[in-house]
Write a protein that holds these residues in place. Structure first.
Motif, mmCIF file in Angstrom:
data_model
loop_
_atom_site.group_PDB
_atom_site.id
_atom_site.type_symbol
_atom_site.label_atom_id
_atom_site.label_comp_id
_atom_site.label_asym_id
_atom_site.label_seq_id
_atom_site.Cartn_x
_atom_site.Cartn_y
_atom_site.Cartn_z
ATOM 1 N N TYR A 204 -5.039 0.635 -5.774
ATOM 2 C CA TYR A 204 -5.107 2.027 -5.342
ATOM 3 C C TYR A 204 -5.561 2.916 -6.485
ATOM 4 C CZ TYR A 204 -3.866 6.559 -3.325
ATOM 5 O OH TYR A 204 -3.903 7.848 -2.847
ATOM 6 N N ILE B 96 1.955 -7.603 -10.695
ATOM 7 C CA ILE B 96 1.838 -6.140 -10.770
ATOM 8 C C ILE B 96 1.247 -5.665 -12.103
ATOM 9 C CG2 ILE B 96 3.115 -3.971 -10.762
ATOM 10 C CD1 ILE B 96 5.217 -5.316 -8.990
ATOM 11 N N PRO C 202 1.102 -1.963 -13.221
ATOM 12 C CA PRO C 202 1.516 -0.658 -12.708
ATOM 13 C C PRO C 202 0.502 0.457 -12.936
ATOM 14 C CG PRO C 202 2.813 -1.245 -14.637
ATOM 15 C CD PRO C 202 2.020 -2.464 -14.259
ATOM 16 N N SER D 27 0.827 -1.217 0.000
ATOM 17 C CA SER D 27 0.000 0.000 0.000
ATOM 18 C C SER D 27 0.856 1.259 0.000
ATOM 19 C CB SER D 27 -0.935 0.012 1.228
ATOM 20 O OG SER D 27 -1.731 -1.150 1.261
ATOM 21 N N ALA E 121 1.963 6.370 -6.992
ATOM 22 C CA ALA E 121 0.829 7.129 -7.544
ATOM 23 C C ALA E 121 1.196 8.581 -7.802
ATOM 24 C CB ALA E 121 -0.367 7.043 -6.594
ATOM 25 N N LEU F 62 7.742 0.100 -7.784
ATOM 26 C CA LEU F 62 7.092 -0.961 -6.993
ATOM 27 C C LEU F 62 8.047 -2.137 -6.807
ATOM 28 C CD1 LEU F 62 3.583 -0.912 -8.703
ATOM 29 C CD2 LEU F 62 4.096 -0.117 -6.387
ATOM 30 N N GLU G 150 2.372 1.694 -3.393
ATOM 31 C CA GLU G 150 1.383 2.164 -4.381
ATOM 32 C C GLU G 150 1.128 3.655 -4.221
ATOM 33 O OE1 GLU G 150 -1.998 -0.418 -3.837
ATOM 34 O OE2 GLU G 150 -1.298 -1.824 -5.380
ATOM 35 N N ARG G 151 1.019 4.107 -2.974
ATOM 36 C CA ARG G 151 0.780 5.541 -2.755
ATOM 37 C C ARG G 151 1.961 6.381 -3.235
ATOM 38 N NH1 ARG G 151 -3.661 6.680 0.244
ATOM 39 N NH2 ARG G 151 -4.593 4.995 1.508
ATOM 40 N N CYS H 110 -5.710 2.866 -12.042
ATOM 41 C CA CYS H 110 -5.290 2.471 -10.699
ATOM 42 C C CYS H 110 -3.985 1.698 -10.769
ATOM 43 C CB CYS H 110 -6.364 1.602 -10.042
ATOM 44 S SG CYS H 110 -6.670 0.045 -10.911
ATOM 45 N N ILE H 111 -3.422 1.436 -9.587
ATOM 46 C CA ILE H 111 -2.234 0.588 -9.461
ATOM 47 C C ILE H 111 -2.680 -0.694 -8.769
ATOM 48 C CG2 ILE H 111 0.065 0.352 -8.473
ATOM 49 C CD1 ILE H 111 0.254 3.409 -8.435
ATOM 50 N N SER H 112 -2.349 -1.843 -9.351
ATOM 51 C CA SER H 112 -2.820 -3.109 -8.810
ATOM 52 C C SER H 112 -1.646 -4.032 -8.503
ATOM 53 C CB SER H 112 -3.763 -3.797 -9.814
ATOM 54 O OG SER H 112 -4.206 -5.037 -9.306
ATOM 55 N N VAL H 113 -1.558 -4.476 -7.241
ATOM 56 C CA VAL H 113 -0.489 -5.399 -6.832
ATOM 57 C C VAL H 113 -1.101 -6.518 -5.997
ATOM 58 C CG1 VAL H 113 1.663 -5.694 -5.543
ATOM 59 C CG2 VAL H 113 1.227 -3.552 -6.776
#
Ligand code: LIP
Length: 257
Positions: free
Chosen positions: A116, A82, A84, A11, A18, A50, A14-15, A99-102
């Motif tokens: 996120y 990931i 990105p 998290s 972002a 990431l 990701e922030r 969004c960003i997905s992990v």
């Protein structure tokens, strides 16, 4: 390795990443497999940041990522999956729906997911067996029937051979539901289902990085996740259709002739 610690680092990363998205200037789209499949320098920069942060957490971890053809063994002890920037086409066109997905998997099982949305500052998270959350708020899918739900769909734009069946199914779902939406981000659509905002999401062709994290959120929010025929999704590198829905919506979708 404590799953809560892994989620916390995902998290945070990701922030941090972002900020690259939110501060992006002169975004240039590079064509990949076709005019609808594009990548930008920001996809690559987000992915690299990431990877750096997650390698600091677990040195030697494996990665399965959308960009730069990084596809390690998905059955390894520690794997990060990931995407990105999910919704790259939206990002290129300034349509703030990306969004960003992990996801984190261990020995072939997805255990942690975080998606996120930097535009709304919404962090969707899930740990297997511990529920799904959006910014600490516990999530639950919509238990309504399909006829009482708004549904989101994906158009599988990288797979033109899927266009006819996609729009045929979209018509059927539209006639069976209240309405349909097409966001352009599979991960955000899955999180909308997990949050009970959408009753159902389907797409005829997706990659694991599109749905790994959002799919865990759906399941941990009490939803059903499978391919569009009701078969389990395999943790592999193959393209698959994806269906995610609340329990009644799921049954109703699979009953569509
Ligand atoms: C996209 C998905 C979208 C799908 C596109 C693409 P990307 O992810 O989020 O739903 O229709 O084919 O897979 O490529 O922007 O990360």
């Amino acid at each position: 390795m404590n799953l809560h610690d892994i989620l916390s680092v995902i998290s945070q990363a990701e922030r941090e990443a972002a900020q690259l998205i939110l501060s992006a200037k002169s975004i240039l789209a590079e064509i990949k497999s076709g005019k609808r499949d594009v990548v930008t320098e920001y996809d690559r920069r987000v992915q690299e940041l990431l990877k750096q942060r997650l390698t600091e957490l677990i040195p030697g971890a494996s990665f399965f990522c959308e960009e730069n053809k990084i596809q390690d063994d998905l059955n390894a002890e520690h794997v990060f999956i990931i995407d990105p920037i999910d919704g790259t086409m939206n990002f290129v066109h300034g349509y703030n729906m990306s969004c960003i997905s992990v996801a984190y998997a261990s020995f072939g099982e997805i255990l942690v997911g975080a998606v996120y949305n930097p535009y709304l500052n919404e962090m969707f998270t899930a740990i297997k067996g511990e529920g799904a959350y959006c910014n600490e708020k516990k999530l639950h899918v919509d238990e309504s029937p399909l006829s009482q739900c708004v549904c989101c769909v994906g158009t599988a734009p990288y797979h033109p051979d899927m266009t006819d069946c996609t729009f045929e199914m979209m018509r059927k779902v539209y006639l069976s539901s209240l309405d349909i939406r097409r966001s352009g981000s599979a991960a955000l659509d899955l999180c909308s289902v997990a949050a009970g905002r959408m009753g159902l999401y389907f797409e005829e062709a997706l990659c694991l990085w599109d749905y790994a994290a959002g799919g865990l959120c759906v399941v941990e929010a009490g939803g059903n996740l499978s391919d569009m025929n009701g078969n389990p999704l395999m943790l592999c590198g193959d393209v698959s259709s994806v269906l995610a829905a609340g329990p009644q919506c799921y049954i109703d979708f699979l009953s569509i002739e």
